[in-house]
Enzyme design. Structure first.
Site, mmCIF file in Angstrom:
data_model
loop_
_atom_site.group_PDB
_atom_site.id
_atom_site.type_symbol
_atom_site.label_atom_id
_atom_site.label_comp_id
_atom_site.label_asym_id
_atom_site.label_seq_id
_atom_site.Cartn_x
_atom_site.Cartn_y
_atom_site.Cartn_z
ATOM 1 N N CYS A 107 -1.562 -18.801 -0.745
ATOM 2 C CA CYS A 107 -0.701 -17.878 -0.008
ATOM 3 C C CYS A 107 0.727 -17.977 -0.535
ATOM 4 O O CYS A 107 1.219 -19.081 -0.783
ATOM 5 C CB CYS A 107 -0.741 -18.232 1.476
ATOM 6 N N GLU A 150 -4.694 -11.186 4.723
ATOM 7 C CA GLU A 150 -3.438 -10.503 5.061
ATOM 8 C C GLU A 150 -3.434 -10.037 6.512
ATOM 9 O O GLU A 150 -2.394 -10.074 7.179
ATOM 10 C CB GLU A 150 -3.178 -9.335 4.110
ATOM 11 N N HIS A 153 -2.194 -12.595 8.879
ATOM 12 C CA HIS A 153 -0.728 -12.666 8.982
ATOM 13 C C HIS A 153 -0.206 -11.748 10.080
ATOM 14 O O HIS A 153 0.775 -12.072 10.750
ATOM 15 C CB HIS A 153 -0.068 -12.288 7.655
#
Length: 187
Positions: A107, A150, A153
């Site tokens: 990441c 993603e 997140h």
């Protein structure tokens, strides 16, 4: 659906946006839906793409650059100028497969740390593109994993929260200057 937004796939000495790292509170906040897709949104997309390419990434979520919005940019082939990036605005997972696979993830918000993470093999996602048009996509392999990573997140989750081996994770984080106390394990 590939994006119509084009930016040069090159490294900039000074990318337009600043990355945020594990331990920063912005990475733990649920992102807000984008209510209007406009030129300002498209400029943010360009800036995120340029920041991602400058950081040698293949995916970037808005919270990673300190922006609390449900926006993701992905390019699994950053070295291929003919491959357009994928833009996901307000993405939602519609379906995942029962089959689970484990693969190594890293990441941009946790540089130097790479660990195995278990995720569904197939994901189907609904989202809006950079023009505000609704889209759906079924993804597997690297793209499917990247979308799930993603999207985490956007919910305040980072990949290390999904790592099973806490001892090895603690060692890897420490070796790279991060605290294991920043990890918030998810089921």
């Amino acid at each position: 659906m590939p994006s119509e937004i084009a930016v040069e796939k090159k490294k900039l000495k000074n990318p337009p946006l600043q990355l945020h790292y594990l331990g920063d509170r912005v990475l733990r906040q649920p992102a807000k839906r984008i209510t209007k897709v406009d030129d300002e949104t498209r400029q943010l997309i360009r800036d995120m793409l340029q920041t991602m390419y400058s950081s040698d990434g293949i995916g970037l979520a808005a919270p990673q650059v300190g922006i609390n919005k449900q926006l993701i940019v992905i390019d699994c082939e950053p070295d291929n100028p003919a491959n357009p990036p994928l833009i996901l605005i307000n993405p939602t997972i519609k379906q995942v497969s029962r089959e689970i696979c484990s693969a190594q993830e890293g990441c941009l918000s946790i540089p130097g740390v790479y660990m195995d993470v278990k995720r569904p093999e197939v994901v189907e996602v609904a989202y809006k593109d950079e023009n505000g048009r609704p889209q759906t996509l079924k993804a597997t392999d690297l793209l499917g994993r990247c979308i799930q990573h993603e999207m985490d997140h956007l919910n305040g989750v980072v990949f290390v929260d999904r790592v099973d081996n806490s001892l090895t994770l603690a060692q890897e984080l420490s070796k790279n200057g991060f605290s294991y106390q920043a990890v918030k394990p998810v089921a």
